[in-house]
Design a protein around this motif. Structure first.
Motif, PDB file in Angstrom:
ATOM      1  N   PHE A  85     -10.349  26.419  -2.464  1.00 18.22           N
ATOM      2  CA  PHE A  85      -9.463  25.440  -3.098  1.00 18.22           C
ATOM      3  C   PHE A  85     -10.296  24.521  -4.012  1.00 18.22           C
TER       4      PHE A  85
ATOM      5  N   ALA B 265      -7.186  19.181  -1.524  1.00 19.21           N
ATOM      6  CA  ALA B 265      -7.859  20.337  -0.931  1.00 19.21           C
ATOM      7  C   ALA B 265      -7.785  20.303   0.594  1.00 19.21           C
TER       8      ALA B 265
ATOM      9  N   LEU C 150      -9.948  28.261   7.937  1.00 16.16           N
ATOM     10  CA  LEU C 150      -9.618  27.010   7.262  1.00 16.16           C
ATOM     11  C   LEU C 150     -10.745  26.544   6.339  1.00 16.16           C
TER      12      LEU C 150
ATOM     13  N   SER D 143      -5.123  22.916   2.140  1.00 17.08           N
ATOM     14  CA  SER D 143      -5.758  24.004   2.892  1.00 17.08           C
ATOM     15  C   SER D 143      -5.126  24.155   4.272  1.00 17.08           C
ATOM     16  N   ASN D 144      -4.787  23.036   4.886  1.00 17.88           N
ATOM     17  CA  ASN D 144      -4.103  23.087   6.187  1.00 17.88           C
ATOM     18  C   ASN D 144      -2.746  23.773   6.070  1.00 17.88           C
TER      19      ASN D 144
ATOM     20  N   ILE E 145     -10.833  28.644   3.166  1.00 15.89           N
ATOM     21  CA  ILE E 145      -9.705  28.327   2.280  1.00 15.89           C
ATOM     22  C   ILE E 145      -9.981  27.029   1.531  1.00 15.89           C
ATOM     23  N   ALA E 146     -10.494  26.017   2.253  1.00 17.07           N
ATOM     24  CA  ALA E 146     -10.801  24.735   1.620  1.00 17.07           C
ATOM     25  C   ALA E 146     -11.874  24.886   0.546  1.00 17.07           C
TER      26      ALA E 146
END
Length: 367
Positions: free
Chosen positions: A242, A186, A235, A190-191, A238-239
């Motif tokens: 995820f 994750a 970011l 995510s990055n 998104i993480a």
């Protein structure tokens, strides 16, 4: 940025080639399978440390040889830099900058290139992995550390897959270890997704305008297709998504013995006037998109790094109609060193050929 020369030793069918490239425009002509593409591949390899044609570097070595060598002098920010690349039959690689051993990260930061080949014209019709590879190569030219993130993610993903396969063989379930894998995936994944979305947003802005000039009336749109995102761009968001998706699909991943969530599953979707280009666009429309993307790559790399990349055009002009040919050639500014391969000079107007250095290649030898 400019290549001053190129020296190939036992590189594919090019046993001993030395080219003077101290010119803004270079044209390499020859019939198919004579070595034109090998020359451009070697230049691209110096910038990306990856071949666009194979993942097995042993193929780069001439059949009768123990190693392949690429050497080139370039001008970067008014400074001359010598690059050296060697790959052996023992699968060892040696990189040198100014004859001093170099780390891959430092080596890749020297030369920037944009390669436009006939295989790129099939980008929209290819597999999602083809589009991910294009996107990842483009991002790596701007953010050299991006390749390290991809490698780290793939390593963790493979470890997780092996762990899930061991479960299927009856091994004891280790909940803590699975959570560690998911946490690392994750964070790293995510990055990758964040940088991909950021780059696509930037290239869409430039490509939209170029696409509109060629097509006159059509509107280009680019979306990053990730199964668990609904427009998130930050970011942290998104993480979080995820993590959520990993929890939701945990049973499925255990059943299938593989990681089912992450950037290795994502795709890039192109639209023309709100219609998905992969499904509805003609061959000409799809090629217009790819042309706009490649020219936009040039602009973005120049803007982000301050270096004008070397443009490598591998037999693409023969695959474009007159409108797209003219747009491509007229879009190349005088600051961009351009190296073109073609079967002959028929496709080029006399005005374009003025001042162009022309080489002919036959059976791996240049005349």
């Amino acid at each position: 940025m400019k290549l001053l020369n190129l020296r190939l030793t036992n590189y594919r069918n090019c046993k001993n080639i030395e080219l003077d490239l101290d010119c803004d425009k270079i044209l390499i002509i020859g019939k198919n399978a004579q070595g034109k593409t090998n020359i451009l591949e070697s230049i691209y390899l110096l910038s990306a440390l990856k071949s666009p044609r194979t993942s097995n570097n042993i193929e780069l070595i001439n059949f009768d040889s123990e190693k392949a060598e690429i050497n080139s002098d370039i001008i970067k920010a008014d400074t001359e830099v010598e690059l050296g690349y060697v790959y052996t039959n023992e699968k060892t690689r040696e990189l040198k900058i100014n004859r001093v051993k170099s780390r891959p990260k430092d080596f890749k930061s020297v030369l920037k290139t944009v390669l436009f080949s006939t295989s790129d014209l099939l980008l929209l019709r290819g597999n999602p992995s083809d589009r991910r590879d294009w996107l990842d190569r483009a991002i790596s030219q701007i953010y050299p550390a991006y390749d390290d993130r991809l490698s780290k993610y793939d390593k963790i993903r493979i470890q997780k897959n092996n762990f899930l396969k061991d479960l299927a063989k009856g091994n004891t379930f280790d909940e803590t270890l699975l959570e560690v894998y998911n946490e690392q995936l994750a964070i790293t994944g995510s990055n990758i997704i964040f940088l991909r979305k950021k780059f696509l947003k930037e290239i869409e802005k430039t490509a939209k305008e170029k696409h509109r000039i060629i097509s006159e009336t059509e509107e280009l749109k680019i979306d990053y297709d990730c199964s668990f995102l609904n427009g998130e761009t930050e970011l942290e968001d998104i993480a979080a998504k995820f993590h959520e998706s990993l929890a939701e699909r945990r049973i499925e991943e255990i059943r299938r013995c593989q990681a089912c969530v992450g950037p290795h599953r994502d795709d890039i979707i192109f639209y023309i006037n709100e219609n998905e280009a992969t499904k509805f666009a003609s061959q000409g429309q799809q090629r217009t998109i790819v042309l706009a993307l490649k020219l936009s790559e040039l602009d973005i790399i120049t803007d982000k790094t301050g270096d004008e990349p070397v443009l490598l055009l591998d037999d693409v002009l023969a695959e474009l109609d007159d409108i797209r040919q003219n747009y491509l050639l007229k879009s190349i500014n005088d600051r961009t060193q351009t190296i073109i391969t073609s079967v002959d000079t028929v496709l080029f107007e006399e005005e374009f050929l003025r001042g162009v250095k022309i080489y002919k290649i036959e059976n791996g030898a240049v005349k």
